[in-house]
Structures are given as C-alpha cells and as structure tokens.
Write an enzyme that holds these catalytic residues in place. Structure first.
Site, mmCIF file in Angstrom:
data_model
loop_
_atom_site.group_PDB
_atom_site.id
_atom_site.type_symbol
_atom_site.label_atom_id
_atom_site.label_comp_id
_atom_site.label_asym_id
_atom_site.label_seq_id
_atom_site.Cartn_x
_atom_site.Cartn_y
_atom_site.Cartn_z
ATOM 1 N N ASN A 162 96.815 -19.005 -11.820
ATOM 2 C CA ASN A 162 98.049 -19.787 -11.880
ATOM 3 C C ASN A 162 98.616 -19.683 -13.290
ATOM 4 O O ASN A 162 98.276 -20.447 -14.181
ATOM 5 C CB ASN A 162 97.780 -21.251 -11.520
ATOM 6 N N GLU A 163 99.476 -18.713 -13.453
ATOM 7 C CA GLU A 163 100.051 -18.420 -14.760
ATOM 8 C C GLU A 163 101.100 -19.476 -15.119
ATOM 9 O O GLU A 163 101.526 -20.248 -14.256
ATOM 10 C CB GLU A 163 100.706 -17.033 -14.721
ATOM 11 N N PRO A 164 101.508 -19.528 -16.389
ATOM 12 C CA PRO A 164 102.565 -20.448 -16.773
ATOM 13 C C PRO A 164 103.731 -20.381 -15.784
ATOM 14 O O PRO A 164 104.124 -19.298 -15.345
ATOM 15 C CB PRO A 164 102.985 -19.930 -18.151
ATOM 16 N N SER A 166 103.427 -22.127 -12.944
ATOM 17 C CA SER A 166 102.842 -22.619 -11.685
ATOM 18 C C SER A 166 102.897 -24.139 -11.670
ATOM 19 O O SER A 166 102.418 -24.782 -12.597
ATOM 20 C CB SER A 166 101.375 -22.184 -11.568
#
Ligand code: GLP
Length: 637
Positions: A162-164, A166
C-alpha cells in the site's frame, strides 16, 4: 485515540511502540504470541489465522517459528495463513516471488498443509484481477478473519504494497509500485529494470480488520518512516500511519529503527533528562542547527525557549556551555586519522603513538571502503601507515551478467590467440552457466568466481589511485555471502574463523568498520557481526587492548555531527581523487544504492554530497569551513 499506557517520554507516540535491543528479542516476542494463539486454538480444535509478510524483516521471526516446530514440537496443522502481497506477473516458482519466499523461509520447514497457505496469485489475468482480489478477501472472512497480522514497513511508509496514496478503506487490489520501493528491490532482481511495476496487495482496510497487528522494523533506514507513522497525524502519504486507529497494534522495533522517535532523538522535549556529556552535546548541537546560529552565538533565551532551560540552570550559563561544546567539536577534527607523530595528543581523536600504525580497513563489499573513507585511506597511506583493506565479501552478487559476458569474451579471445586452453575453457563453462540460469536464476560457483574477480580488479584499481599498496589488499570472500542470492544470508563459524585469522595476523592498532545499526540481514550488518564475534574470540590479546575501532556509517549516509568522534577534512583535490577512486568500480555504476540509503540511485554523486554536507554542518556550527569531511565514531564494544 490511544489504547495503551503511555509514559511521559512516549507522550508523542500514537501507536504503542516497544524498543528492543535488537531484532532477535523483538522477533521472539512475536513468535511467542503466535505460539500461544496456535496452542490455544489447538485446545478447542480451532484454527489460528495468521497474516504474513515478506522481506528481510520477518525472517528472524520465521526462523524462530521453525525452531519452535523442530525443537518444541509446535504443530502448524491448525494454522491458516494469508500473505499480504505478491508481485504481479510473477509465478509462484519465480525465485523472487513472495510465494517462493514463504516456501523457503517458513512453509517448507513446518507441518502447515499446503492448502492452508494463501498468497495472492501474481499470474491472474488482468480482467480477472478484481474478482480474484474479492475472492481473497472472502477467503479471509471465511477463515474467521486474521488473528495476528505481521507487517514490515517500506521506506515509503507502505505496509504490504500500500504505497503512498492508499486510503484507510482500501481493499485487496492491483497497485503500481513506487520508484523508491522498486529501487529497494533492485538488488533482489539483479537490476531495477527487472523489478515488476505492479503488485497485488491486501488493502489498508483489510489489514486494519485484523484482530491484532504487529509491525516490525529494524535498522536505521526505517527510523524516519517509523517516527512519522507513530507520531504524526495519519495521512495517506504514510499509509502505516493509519495503524494509529487500530485498537490492538504494536510496533516492535530495534534501537536503530527507533532512533528518530522524539523520546530517543530529542528526549529533552518530552521530559526531564539526565544531562550526561553525550546528551548535552547532542542537545546543544541540535539547538544551534534549530535556531540557525553557530555554537558560540547561542544565548540564554535560545536555551530556555527550546526546552533546555534546565540545562542552563544545571550548567550555569550559555557562555560556558557554548565554549565547552565548541571545544569538543573542534577536537574531533583532525587531518591525521592515524594520529599525529610528535604532537600533543591530549585533545586529538587518535593517539600519536605508535607511529606508523597498522590500520585495518574492513569493507563489507568492494566500494564501501572508497565510498565512505576514500579520503581517510589516502591520508593514512600518505602519512606512512601500514594500511590493509580487507574486503569481507566478494560482492559478486552485484555484478550484472552483461559485465561478466564482456570478461568472458575477452578471456576466450585472448585464450584463442595465445592457445591458453584452460582459461578459454573456463570462460566457456561460465558462459554456459549464464545461458542456463536465465534472467533470475542463482549464479553457479564458477559464475560467482568470475564476477568476484571482476570486483577485485575494480577494488585494486581504486586502491591504487588512492595511493595504497595493493599488495596489502585482502579478499576474504566470507562464505556467508556465497549462496548466489540476497536475503538468504546467515553467519557461519567459518566466517568468524577467517576474520579471526586476519585479525591475529595483522594485530591492528586501529580498525575501520561499518554495519552497526544496519538492517540485520544486510551484508554490512552480517559482516559486522562476523567482526564482533571474531573480536570476542580475541579477547585478552595484547594488541586488542591497544586497538581503536572506528565506525563509518555506510554507503550514502553519515553520522550526525554529535556522534562524530573523528572528523577528517578533505581538500578539494582529495575529494576529486576520492570520486575518481569510486569511478573505478565500473560494474556498480548501474547498481542501485544499498537499502541503507536514500536519494539518487547514482552512487557517485551521493558520496560527494554526503561529505560536503558534513563539512557544511561543521561550518554552520561555527567551525572552520572545509570542502568535505568524512566522519567516524569510536566504538566502545
Ligand atoms: C516490500 C514488502 C513489504 C515489506 C517491505 C520492506 O515492499 N511488500 O511487505 O514490509 O518490502 O522490506 P524489508 O523487510 O526487506 O525491509
């Protein structure tokens, strides 16, 4: 919203954070929780549902679970697992797939039924991704939800993938990987260009549904993101910060990963502290940077307005404090990293005698040496010391296949010209092995050998340029490294005995080493452990009593000014020479920086930037203005 007891010093923390001495203790604590829930469920004939993570971080935990299975008979027959994520496009037997990782690191060593283990399918067709992700969520629900979720954290603040960006409600889905995340994975995939661009990951919402969450983090590379996740307002820029809303979430971190938390970094801001000499130094240097003044210009108000009034009361006046700190900082600077012969050494970082000194520079891989202390190495050699550089590992994993193919062609051609059959035959064998392994297979011993030789030649070329006697280079090729793949390392007794033999042979007066505080499974960290063990075995030796151990921080990073015990300034020409030395490591040009560093992937600029930056900090504190500085910390083992 806090769900746990807080102390005065941890008042800024919005997630319960437990700081352990090392990854070992922190991993054991989680392993015990997992064992307890498995056993408790066994009694009532139920399953325990675990959410699992990949990466280096949980490896110790998995090793401990395997140990519990082997030595204590802990059965995993009633365990159901769901992994956080999988690279999109990789099949389960791809060596870098998370399915393969889980088989290697845990599943193949315990009695968990294969059908109980779930990892998102990386090969599902694009049009079926949504259905497949929904089915994954349904399977978690059908199993009764996750009892314990294990998490690592990426340097972008991601959990799972869950990258920035998310959100807290995100569910299992296909995502695009951040460039920093891909760079961090580049070594595993033997080049950033091979790292998949997409992944399937559980969402933040999926993770928040788990009944209990443990996030683990080791090493200084994670410190900044841990502090942000724990102390700052939740934001999708740091998805891990959403864990603040979970009622039963604990961060288990080691000292290095905790180093940017307020209670560790600026403890005087959250309560009374004992003003020891190191604490005072840290605080006053911090104050000078904060109010943007040189040390000698700080006034009483600066102290009292920045939470340091009690220091003033205790020590008298800002005048005395400033002078004292100025002197301490001044005395760290030396152009004589091996000590200055014939000089009064009462305020010098390194003692004057004996001169010359036997200096041992330990470089986890070729390049760490010149990159971090190229200027200091040059000075030591110039000042007549006997300098040995020992390359702890061969570094062969970081040589791209294209480079080894170039060498093969050269050897074959030369071999044919000179009718040197043996060499040409060896080169052809290496070529065959390369062809057979495909893009991601592990290298055979022959391929690794040739790759290691390439790195040796680069190291020699670099050392020669820095004025070192290349007959004093020692290539240890520590066996822990020689398994053909990253993240699968463990220290062996043989590693330690090789290091011990070297120490006993050289009996150094000073050692320069790195790896303390790095991610424990990284090459520098294991190389340091090998040194630590070897030193233990040398305890009592006369040479060791007289030996100073200087720590350099590692590729692309530098100690904070208050941590530096010896600052070696470099002139503009020395800096240029050092950069030329780095250029000799040509195979590393296309490599990504190690996971302990941030910033541009072009390592070349990074060394220069870091050394200039340290000089700027010394200048800002009111010390002399140098072009560049290399910093060292004295290790009190
Ligand atoms: C990857 C994984 C994460 C993991 C992170 C950190 O991005 N998807 O689950 O936490 O890497 O990896 P490491 O533990 O190797 O530092």
């Amino acid at each position: 919203m806090k769900h746990f007891d807080i102390s005065e010093s941890s008042q800024r923390e919005r997630i319960q954070t437990v700081i352990y001495d090392g990854a070992e203790g922190a991993s054991m604590a989680v392993a015990n929780e997992i064992r307890d829930i498995i056993k408790e469920r066994q009694k009532s004939g139920k399953n325990a549902v675990l959410g699992l993570a990949t990466g280096s971080t949980p490896v110790r935990l998995y090793r401990e679970l395997i140990r519990m299975h082997r030595d204590e008979g802990l059965s995993f027959a009633n365990v159901i697992t769901f992994n956080l994520d999988e690279y999109y496009g990789l099949s389960g037997d791809h060596p870098e797939s998370y399915r393969r990782f889980m088989q290697d690191q845990l599943f193949d060593h315990v009695d968990i039924p294969e059908a109980n283990t779930h990892v998102p399918d990386g090969l599902v067709a694009r049009e079926e991704v949504f259905a497949s992700c929904s089915a994954y969520e349904e399977a978690i629900n059908a199993a009764g939800g996750i009892d314990i979720q294990i998490l690592g954290i990426g340097r972008t603040g991601h959990i799972g993938f869950n990258e920035p960006g998310s959100g807290p409600d995100s569910r299992t889905r296909l995502v695009t990987l951040d460039s920093l995340t891909r760079r961090d994975a580049a070594r595993d995939f033997l080049g950033e260009q091979n790292v998949p661009r997409h992944a399937i990951t559980m969402g933040v919402g999926t993770i928040l549904d788990a009944k209990k969450v443990f996030l683990l983090a080791w090493g200084e590379a994670k410190a900044e993101v841990i502090a942000q996740a724990v102390e700052e307002t939740p934001t999708d820029i740091i998805p891990a910060s959403f864990l603040q809303s979970h009622a039963n979430c604990v961060f288990n971190v080691d000292r290095s990963a905790a180093s940017q938390l307020t209670r560790v970094l600026h403890p005087w801001l959250v309560g009374p502290v004992e003003w020891s000499a190191p604490m005072t130094r840290k605080a006053v240097q911090w104050l000078a940077r904060k109010v943007n003044k040189p040390l000698l210009k700080l006034v009483d108000e600066d102290y009292s307005e920045n939470g340091m009034g009690d220091l003033l009361t205790e020590k008298g006046s800002s005048y005395d404090l400033n002078i004292n700190l100025f002197n301490i900082t001044q005395h760290t600077i030396t152009g004589w990293p091996g000590g200055k012969p014939g000089a009064d050494d009462s305020h010098r970082p390194e003692r004057a005698t004996p001169h010359p000194k036997r200096s041992l520079i330990l470089s986890p891989e070729p390049l760490d040496d010149v990159f971090c202390l190229g200027g200091t190495m040059h000075r030591l050699a110039n000042q007549g010391h006997e300098v040995t550089i020992a390359y702890q590992t061969s570094g062969n994993l970081a040589v791209p296949d294209t480079e080894v193919r170039r060498a093969i062609e050269l050897i074959i051609e030369l071999g044919e010209e000179r009718q040197a059959d043996t060499e040409a035959k060896f080169a052809r064998t290496v070529e065959k092995h390369l062809d057979a392994k495909g893009q991601f297979g592990a290298d055979t011993a022959e391929v690794r050998h040739l790759k290691g030789l390439i790195r040796r030649s680069e190291a020699r070329s670099s050392a020669r340029l820095l004025g070192l006697d290349i007959s004093h280079l020692s290539f240890l090729d520590l066996p822990f490294y020689e398994n053909g793949r990253y993240r699968r390392f463990s220290m062996t007794a043989e590693d330690v005995s090789i290091m011990k033999a070297l120490l006993e042979k050289i009996q150094p007066h000073q050692i320069f080493a790195t790896g303390l505080g790095h991610d424990p499974l990284s090459v520098p960290a294991i190389s340091f452990e090998v040194l630590r063990e070897a030193l233990k075995q040398c305890e009592g030796s006369d040479w060791l009593k007289e030996c100073n151990i200087w720590l350099y921080r590692g590729l692309g990073t530098e100690w904070e000014a208050h941590e530096i015990d010896m600052a070696v300034p470099l002139s503009p020409d020395e800096l240029k020479n050092k950069i030329q030395g780095i250029y000799q490591h040509q195979t590393q040009r296309s490599q990504s920086p190690s996971s302990s560093q941030k910033g541009p992937s072009d390592a070349w600029n990074l060394a220069e930037q870091v050394n200039r930056n340290t000089a700027e900090i010394y200048d800002a504190l009111g010390l002399a203005e140098y072009e560049a500085i290399e910093g060292f910390k004295l290790w009190n083992a």
